[in-house]
Scaffold this active site. Sequence first.
Site, PDB file in Angstrom:
ATOM      1  CG  ASP A  92      -2.072   0.954   1.087  1.00  0.00           C
ATOM      2  OD1 ASP A  92      -3.224   0.491   1.000  1.00  0.00           O
ATOM      3  OD2 ASP A  92      -1.828   2.188   1.062  1.00  0.00           O
ATOM      4  CD  GLN A 117     -14.685  -0.504  -2.546  1.00  0.00           C
ATOM      5  OE1 GLN A 117     -15.860  -0.667  -2.226  1.00  0.00           O
ATOM      6  NE2 GLN A 117     -14.112  -1.192  -3.517  1.00  0.00           N
ATOM      7  CG  HIS A 130      -8.477  -3.203  -2.485  1.00  0.00           C
ATOM      8  ND1 HIS A 130      -9.384  -2.476  -3.224  1.00  0.00           N
ATOM      9  CD2 HIS A 130      -8.273  -2.512  -1.339  1.00  0.00           C
ATOM     10  CE1 HIS A 130      -9.707  -1.392  -2.550  1.00  0.00           C
ATOM     11  NE2 HIS A 130      -9.063  -1.386  -1.399  1.00  0.00           N
ATOM     12  CG  LEU A 131      -7.928  -9.648   1.879  1.00  0.00           C
ATOM     13  CD1 LEU A 131      -9.265  -9.420   2.593  1.00  0.00           C
ATOM     14  CD2 LEU A 131      -7.643 -11.144   1.774  1.00  0.00           C
ATOM     15  CG  HIS A 132      -6.976  -3.094   3.097  1.00  0.00           C
ATOM     16  ND1 HIS A 132      -6.233  -1.944   2.969  1.00  0.00           N
ATOM     17  CD2 HIS A 132      -8.165  -2.827   2.497  1.00  0.00           C
ATOM     18  CE1 HIS A 132      -6.943  -1.028   2.328  1.00  0.00           C
ATOM     19  NE2 HIS A 132      -8.121  -1.540   2.036  1.00  0.00           N
TER      20      HIS A 132
HETATM   21  P1  5GP Z   1      -9.655   1.277   0.192  1.00  0.00           P
HETATM   22  O1  5GP Z   1      -9.715   2.636   0.855  1.00  0.00           O
HETATM   23  O2  5GP Z   1     -10.348   1.356  -1.166  1.00  0.00           O
HETATM   24  O3  5GP Z   1     -10.112   0.136   1.011  1.00  0.00           O
HETATM   25  O4  5GP Z   1      -8.129   1.012  -0.065  1.00  0.00           O
HETATM   26  C1  5GP Z   1      -7.418   1.602  -1.118  1.00  0.00           C
HETATM   27  C2  5GP Z   1      -5.974   1.573  -0.726  1.00  0.00           C
HETATM   28  O5  5GP Z   1      -5.210   1.814  -1.893  1.00  0.00           O
HETATM   29  C3  5GP Z   1      -5.578   2.650   0.278  1.00  0.00           C
HETATM   30  O6  5GP Z   1      -5.077   2.044   1.449  1.00  0.00           O
HETATM   31  C4  5GP Z   1      -4.560   3.491  -0.467  1.00  0.00           C
HETATM   32  O7  5GP Z   1      -3.496   3.930   0.349  1.00  0.00           O
HETATM   33  C5  5GP Z   1      -4.073   2.552  -1.561  1.00  0.00           C
HETATM   34  N1  5GP Z   1      -3.655   3.212  -2.784  1.00  0.00           N
HETATM   35  C6  5GP Z   1      -4.329   4.194  -3.437  1.00  0.00           C
HETATM   36  N2  5GP Z   1      -3.669   4.549  -4.549  1.00  0.00           N
HETATM   37  C7  5GP Z   1      -2.564   3.752  -4.610  1.00  0.00           C
HETATM   38  C8  5GP Z   1      -1.477   3.643  -5.544  1.00  0.00           C
HETATM   39  O8  5GP Z   1      -1.406   4.345  -6.560  1.00  0.00           O
HETATM   40  N3  5GP Z   1      -0.511   2.719  -5.272  1.00  0.00           N
HETATM   41  C9  5GP Z   1      -0.574   1.920  -4.160  1.00  0.00           C
HETATM   42  N4  5GP Z   1       0.427   1.058  -3.987  1.00  0.00           N
HETATM   43  N5  5GP Z   1      -1.569   1.998  -3.261  1.00  0.00           N
HETATM   44  C10 5GP Z   1      -2.563   2.899  -3.485  1.00  0.00           C
END
Ligand code: 5GP
Length: 114
Positions: A31, A94, A100-102
């Site tokens: 991340d 999200q 995506h699985l964290h």
């Molecule tokens: P969500 O908030 O949708 O559950 O998680 C999205 C995750 O993607 C976030 O933790 C954010 O930091 C990560 N993220 C967003 N843009 C990018 C990127 O361009 N590259 C990487 N490696 N992670 C990203």
Amino acid sequence: MDSNCLFCKIGAKQIPAKLVYEDDDLFAFEDISPQAPTHILICPRKHFAALQDAHQDDAALLGKLQLVAAKLATERDLLAGYRTVFNNGSGAGQSVFHLHLHLLGGRHFRWPPG
Ligand code: 5GP
Ligand code: ZN
């Protein structure tokens, strides 16, 4: 592949990321804004916006996301406590609408999550 999707582009290596695992079905990368010492995102190559867009045919793929998370957690010595999380919908935090699985580990986690 969804040509407007950030994570589809990362999976296709059109946008750089620190990949830590990949196979024909999944890819995993660090991340960009880690919330724990280990914070990896594990994605299916198939584009789903969120969990409710998956169907019965995708059951093995969804299971594989969790199994890869467990393998990475084991390899990284995180078994004292790690967390696997799907955020589904903006109300759950999200922000990228490719499932995506964290995988978070390497620190203490409280319950319930915020
Ligand atoms: P969500 O908030 O949708 O559950 O998680 C999205 C995750 O993607 C976030 O933790 C954010 O930091 C990560 N993220 C967003 N843009 C990018 C990127 O361009 N590259 C990487 N490696 N992670 C990203
Ligand atoms: Zn996508």
